[in-house]
Design a protein around this motif. Structure first.
Motif, PDB file in Angstrom:
ATOM      1  N   LYS A  26      47.468  47.180  34.896  1.00 59.98           N
ATOM      2  CA  LYS A  26      46.045  47.695  34.249  1.00 59.98           C
ATOM      3  C   LYS A  26      46.500  48.775  33.297  1.00 59.98           C
ATOM      4  O   LYS A  26      45.952  48.741  32.291  1.00 59.98           O
ATOM      5  CB  LYS A  26      45.434  48.331  35.550  1.00 59.98           C
ATOM      6  N   GLU A  42      43.260  39.933  30.724  1.00 55.62           N
ATOM      7  CA  GLU A  42      42.524  40.757  31.680  1.00 55.62           C
ATOM      8  C   GLU A  42      41.729  39.884  32.860  1.00 55.62           C
ATOM      9  O   GLU A  42      41.482  40.383  33.989  1.00 55.62           O
ATOM     10  CB  GLU A  42      41.130  41.418  30.487  1.00 55.62           C
ATOM     11  N   ASP A  52      42.203  41.048  36.743  1.00 56.16           N
ATOM     12  CA  ASP A  52      40.820  41.457  37.537  1.00 56.16           C
ATOM     13  C   ASP A  52      41.054  40.676  38.805  1.00 56.16           C
ATOM     14  O   ASP A  52      40.590  41.116  39.915  1.00 56.16           O
ATOM     15  CB  ASP A  52      39.624  41.317  36.611  1.00 56.16           C
ATOM     16  N   SER A  67      43.712  41.819  41.199  1.00 55.90           N
ATOM     17  CA  SER A  67      43.463  42.785  41.899  1.00 55.90           C
ATOM     18  C   SER A  67      42.619  42.830  43.081  1.00 55.90           C
ATOM     19  O   SER A  67      42.961  43.156  44.081  1.00 55.90           O
ATOM     20  CB  SER A  67      42.759  43.922  40.845  1.00 55.90           C
ATOM     21  N   THR A  68      41.602  41.733  42.935  1.00 53.43           N
ATOM     22  CA  THR A  68      40.781  41.415  44.000  1.00 53.43           C
ATOM     23  C   THR A  68      41.824  40.754  45.270  1.00 53.43           C
ATOM     24  O   THR A  68      41.689  40.702  46.391  1.00 53.43           O
ATOM     25  CB  THR A  68      39.628  40.570  43.700  1.00 53.43           C
TER      26      THR A  68
END
Ligand SMILES: Cc1cc2nc3c(=O)[nH]c(=O)nc-3n(C[C@H](O)[C@H](O)[C@H](O)COP(=O)(O)OP(=O)(O)OC[C@H]3O[C@@H](n4cnc5c(N)ncnc54)[C@H](O)[C@@H]3O)c2cc1C
Ligand SMILES: Cc1cc2nc3c(=O)[nH]c(=O)nc-3n(C[C@H](O)[C@H](O)[C@H](O)COP(=O)(O)OP(=O)(O)OC[C@H]3O[C@@H](n4cnc5c(N)ncnc54)[C@H](O)[C@@H]3O)c2cc1C
Lengths: 379, 398
Positions: B255, B289, B293, B296-297
Motif C-alpha cells: 500500500k 489498486e 484492496d 488486504s481483505t
C-alpha cells in the motif's frame, strides 16, 4: 518476398559476431562501465577498424552501408554481446543528425566518427520532457552572427565522453511545438557547458548537461533555423529501430542461457526443465521473441516508406521490444532462481539492459499512444 | 459481515499514528520511502524503539513479552507504519525462529533466546538454502555429526540474508541418511562467532550486499542448541516456512509503495499534464489498486479465521503468491512512472550523508534498483512455482 540478408551483409554480421564472441567479455565490459569514460576506448577503436561504425553511414557520407537492415544486423549483435560502446549516441544519434542535416564542412566530422576518433552525443531530452521528442525548453536566442543557448538536458547518453554535442534548442514556439526546433554543434567543453556524468543501472553512461549562456557561431547551426523536427523524428526512429534490434540479441542470449540452465540445474532428482510449469513458459518466451523479431523486420522493411508507415512500424517494434524484453528479463530471472539475482551471473545484466531499453526513446505506453495517433493520421 | 473498524480498533489506530509521529524520525522515513540504504543501526534502532513501547513482537503471546495483537490490529499497524515510512521489522528472529521456539523449543531455550530477540542482543539469520538445495530443500547436505556434548557441522549455506550482521544462525542440517531425505534433518542454532564459520558476500544484480554464503568447517555446536528431537527438523522447518510466507504478503508495504507511485505520477508531467491523468497509466494503477484492496481483505479473512488450519500451509502459499506478484507490479508501475530517469544509477546517492549534485528527482533514485531487487520475492521463501505446486497438491489433490 525474401527474408535473407545480402551476402555482403551476412558476412558483415558474421564478422561482428565473431569479433564479439572471441574478444568481448562481460567482465571487461562491466569493468569499463565503472570508469569515467564508461566504455573501452580500445574496443571502440577495434570496432572502428572492423568497419562496424562505418556500417551505419551511407557511402556518400563516407561509410559503406547505412540502410535500415545494416542497423538491425549490427545492433542485434551488439545486444548479444551486451556491448556498451556508444554506437547509439555517437553514430546513430549524433552522426545520424549530422548526416541528415549537415552542410559539407559539418559532415567532415563523420569521417572522424567512422574512424573512431570522435565521440558525439545528442543533448536533447530535458528534465520535464520524458519521452516527448518535441518537448524542448532550452532556448536559442539570436545574438550578433550567432546564438546564445540556455537550458538543461537530461540523461544524455554518452554526454560525458562526447567531444561534440548536438544540442537541440528552441528558436520559436511553445514548449512542445514541433516547429521552431534548431540543432547546434557544440563542443563538449565549450564555455557555459557543464556536464555531470554518471553510470546507468544497465552499464552505460549518461550525463545531465547545463547550458548557461553558451555562445555559438552561425556555422554551428545544423540545417535551417527552427526546422529540425523532421530530422529529429527520423533519427529517433532509427534509434528505436536500433534499440529494438539490440533487444532481440539480448533476449536471445537470455533465452539460451535459461534453456541451458533448465537442462542442467537439478532439483528433486531431475533437471528443472522437466517441470511443465517451466516448459510452457519457456515456450512462450521463445515464440514471443520470434514476434519481436518479425516486428523489427517490419520496421526495417518499411523504414524508407512514407513517414506514417515508418513511424507506425517503428512504434510497433519498440512496443514489442519493451513488452517482450520485460517478459524475457523477468522470466529468465525467475526460471533461474536465486543464481540470476547475482552480479556474478550474466543473465541479470542482460535483464537490466532489456528493461532499460523500454526507458529509452519511448516506453510501451508512449509507443502505443503514438501508434494510435499515427493510425488516425493514416486513415 | 462488517468491514468497519470497531471503536477499539479506531482508538488503536489513533494510538499507532501518534506513536509513529512521535518516534519515527523524518530522516529514517525518507530513507525507507526512497529505497535508500538502511544501515544496521537504522534497523536495530527501529526494533529498539518498538520494543520500548512493547510493540516489537506483535503476534507473540503476552507471556513472552509480545503484544498479542489481533490480526486486525496487526494489519492496522502494518498499514500505518508502512504509510509513515517505518522500516520493516527484520523477520528472522521475531517472525521465523520465535514461533518455532515457542512451539518446539525447550523451556531453557525459550527463556534464553526469546528475550534476546526482543532486546536485540541476537540478530538472527536463516540457514536453510544450499547451492544444491533450493526448491528441493530436503536434499540439503550440510552435515551435523554428534560428538559427545556437541554436534560437529560441515558444509555450506547460501543466500543468507543479512548474515553479515548476524550473531546467530538457525540451520537445517543433515543428521541422518536413512529413509526419506526429510527424515534425516535437524534444526539447530549456531553462534556465528564459532570457530570454523566463514562468511562471504554475494553481490546482487543491482550492486547491493544483502546476501551471503556461509561455510562450516568442523564447527562445534553444543548439543543443547538442537531444537526438539534429532531428525525431526523438517516438521519445525515447515512450520517456520508457513510463517515466512504469510509475512511475505506485505500488504502494508505494498500500500505504501502504491501511494508512492501515485505521488510520483502527480509530480511527473507529460506536456504539462500530470502522468496520473494519463488514461494508460491511470488504468494500470487502478488495476493494481483493485487487486491490492482485495488482497488486504483476503489477508484479514485468512488471519481472522477461527480454523487455525486454514492459516497454515496452502493458504499461506496463496498470500505469498498474490502478495509478491502485486508488489512486483507496483515496482513495475514505479519504473514506468519515472520515465528516462530510471536509467541513472548513482549508488552513492542512496547512502547516508550523500551531498553530491542530484541527478533527476529524488523519488526516482531507488526505483529501478528496487524493481530489480524485488525480483527476489517470487523466488525466495519457496518460489511461486513451488507455492502453486503446493496448492495443486494440498487443495486440489492433483
Ligand atoms: C472445435 C473443435 C474441433 C476439433 N476438430 C478436430 C478435427 O477436425 N479432427 C480431430 O482429429 N480432432 C478435432 N478436435 C479434437 C481435438 O484435437 C481434441 O479436443 C484435443 O486434442 C484435446 O483432446 P481432448 O478434448 O480429449 O482433451 P484432453 O486431451 O483430455 O485434454 C484436457 C485438458 O488437458 C490438457 N492436457 C492434456 N494433456 C496434457 C499434457 N501432457 N500437458 C498439459 N496439459 C495437457 C489439455 O490441453 C486440455 O486442457 C477438435 C476439437 C474441438 C474443440
Ligand atoms: C535475495 C535472496 C534472499 C534469500 N534469502 C535466504 C535466506 O535468508 N535464507 C535461506 O535459507 N534462503 C534464502 N534464499 C534462498 C531461496 O529460498 C531460494 O533461492 C529458493 O528456494 C529457490 O531456490 P534456488 O534459487 O536454488 O532455485 P531452484 O530451486 O534451482 O529453482 C530454479 C527454478 O526452477 C523452479 N522449480 C524448481 N522446482 C520446481 C518444481 N518442482 N516445479 C516447478 N518449478 C520448479 C523454481 O521455481 C525456479 O523458477 C534467498 C534467495 C534470494 C534470491
Amino acid at each position: 518476398m525474401d527474408f535473407t540478408h545480402t551476402e555482403e551483409r551476412q558476412l558483415f554480421k558474421d564478422s561482428v559476431a565473431r569479433f564479439i564472441a572471441d574478444t568481448y567479455t562481460l567482465d571487461a565490459r562491466n569493468r569499463a562501465a565503472e570508469t569515467d569514460l564508461g566504455f573501452s576506448a580500445e574496443k571502440w577503436a577495434q570496432f572502428a577498424e572492423l568497419g562496424a561504425i562505418g556500417a551505419l553511414f551511407s557511402e556518400e557520407d563516407g561509410g559503406f552501408g547505412g540502410a535500415p537492415f545494416d542497423v538491425t544486423v549490427l545492433f542485434e549483435e551488439l545486444g548479444r554481446g551486451l556491448v556498451n560502446e556508444p554506437f547509439l549516441a555517437t553514430a546513430i544519434l549524433g552522426g545520424g543528425l549530422i548526416a541528415e542535416l549537415g552542410a559539407a564542412e559539418q559532415k567532415a566530422v563523420i569521417e572522424e566518427v567512422i574512424a573512431g576518433s570522435k565521440q558525439l552525443a545528442f543533448a536533447h531530452g530535458e528534465p520535464k520532457s520524458r519521452y516527448d521528442a518535441s518537448h524542448v525548453e532550452t532556448t536559442a536566442k539570436k545574438s550578433g552572427d550567432g546564438y546564445v543557448l540556455n537550458g538543461a538536458k537530461a540523461v544524455v547518453l554518452n554526454g560525458g565522453a562526447a567531444d561534440l554535442l548536438v544540442v537541440s534548442a528552441r528558436s520559436s514556439g511553445a514548449a512542445w511545438d514541433e516547429d521552431g526546433l534548431s540543432l547546434f554543434l557544440v563542443s563538449g567543453d565549450a564555455p557555459g557547458v557543464s556536464r555531470l556524468s554518471y553510470s546507468s543501472i544497465d552499464g552505460l553512461h549518461a550525463a545531465e548537461i547545463r547550458l548557461e549562456n553558451v555562445t555559438v557561431g552561425a556555422d554551428t547551426l545544423l540545417g535551417a533555423e527552427g526546422k529540425a523536427w523532421t530530422a529529429i523524428e527520423k533519427v529517433i526512429a532509427r534509434a528505436n529501430l536500433a534499440l529494438a534490434s539490440e533487444a532481440i540479441g539480448a533476449m536471445e542470449v537470455a533465452r539460451d542461457m535459461t534453456i541451458e540452465y533448465l537442462k542442467t540445474r537439478k532439483q528433486f532428482g531431475v533437471v528443472i526443465g522437466k517441470f511443465q510449469a517451466l516448459q510452457h513458459r519457456m515456450a512462450t518466451v521463445l515464440l514471443e521473441i520470434e514476434q519481436a523479431r518479425s516486428s523489427v523486420i517490419n520496421a526495417a522493411g518499411r523504414f524508407d516508406g512514407s513517414r506514417v508507415e515508418r513511424e507506425m512500424a517503428v512504434s510497433a517494434a519498440k512496443t514489442l521490444a519493451g513488452k517482450i524484453g520485460r517478459l524475457v528479463a523477468e522470466e529468465a530471472i525467475q526460471m533461474h532462481g536465486g543464481i540470476a539475482m547475482t552480479w556474478e551471473y550474466a543473465v541479470g545484466h542482460f535483464a537490466k539492459r532489456l528493461v532499460m531499453i523500454d526507458h529509452m526513446f519511448g516506453d510501451v505506453d508512449y509507443h502505443v499512444a503514438r501508434y494510435v495517433a499515427l493510425s488516425k493520421e493514416a486513415a | 459481515m462488517d468491514l468497519s473498524f470497531s471503536p477499539q480498533d479506531l482508538a488503536f489506530q489513533a494510538e499507532v499514528r501518534a506513536f509513529l509521529k512521535a518516534e519515527l524520525s523524518p530522516q529514517l522515513a525518507d530513507k525507507v520511502r526512497h529505497n535508500k540504504t538502511l544501515t544496521k543501526e537504522d534497523m536495530v534502532g527501529w526494533h529498539a524503539t518498538l520494543n520500548k513501547r512493547g510493540w516489537l513482537a506483535q503476534d507473540w503471546p503476552k507471556q513472552y513479552g509480545g503484544a498479542d495483537w489481533t490480526p486486525v490490529q496487526q494489519q492496522i499497524f502494518d498499514d500505518e507504519a508502512s504509510a509513515a515510512g517505518a522500516p520493516r521489522i527484520i523477520p528472522f528472529g521475531l517472525k521465523m525462529l520465535a514461533p518455532v521456539l515457542m512451539k518446539f523449543g525447550s523451556e531453557a531455550q525459550k527463556a534464553h533466546y526469546l528475550p534476546r530477540i526482543l532486546d536485540g542482543t541476537d540478530w538472527w539469520c536463516q540457514g536453510y538454502s544450499e547451492p544444491g538445495a533450493g526448491s528441493d530443500l530436503a536434499s540439503l547436505k550440510t552435515r551435523a555429526v554428534r560428538d559427545g556434548d556437541h554436534y560437529v557441522i560441515n558444509g555450506q549455506k547460501t543466500w543468507t540474508t543479512l548474515g553479515q550482521y548476524a550473531d546467530m544462525i538457525f540451520c537445517l542440517v543433515r543428521t541422518g541418511t536413512e529413509g526419506k531425505p526429510q527424515e534425516g534433518i535437524s534444526f539447530i542454532l549456531v553462534d556465528m562467532k564459532s570457530p570454523g564459520i566463514t562468511i562471504r558476500p554475494i553481490i546482487l544484480l543491482e550492486g547491493t550486499h544483502e546476501v551471503n554464503e556461509v561455510f562450516f568447517d568442523n564447527v562445534r555446536v553444543p548439543a543443547e542448541n538442537l531444537i526438539g528431537e534429532e531428525n525431526k527438523g523438517w516438521t519445525y522447518a515447515k512450520y517456520l516456512l508457513t510463517h515466512e510466507r504469510t509475512n511475505i504478503a506485505g500488504v502494508g508495504a505494498s500500500k505504501a509503495a502504491l501511494a508512492e507511485v501515485k505521488r510520483i505520477a502527480k509530480a511527473e508531467t507529460v506536456r504539462g499534464v500530470p502522468l496520473a491523468d494519463d488514461p494508460y497509466f491511470a488504468a494500470r494503477v487502478a488495476q493494481v489498486e483493485m487487486e491490492l484492496d482485495a488482497l488486504s481483505t483476503t489477508n484479514l479473512r485468512v488471519l481472522s479465521s477461527p480454523d487455525a488450519a486454514v492459516s497454515a500451509g496452502s493458504i499461506s502459499s496463496m498470500l505469498k503468491i498474490k502478495g509478491t506478484e502485486i508488489r512486483q507490479s507496483i515496482n513495475d508501475l514505479a519504473r514506468r512512472a519515472i520515465g528516462p530517469y530510471a536509467m541513472p544509477f548513482v549508488s552513492e546517492a542512496l547512502e547516508e550523508g550523500y551531498n553530491g549534485e542530484p541527478v533527476g528527482p529524488e523519488y526516482a533514485l531507488g526505483v529501478a534498483p528496487d524493481y530489480f531487487n524485488n525480483r527476489k520475492i517470487t523466488i525466495f521463501g519457496g518460489s511461486n512455482e513451488i507455492q502453486r505446486g503446493i496448492i495443486s497438491k494440498m487443495v486440489m489433490g492433483l
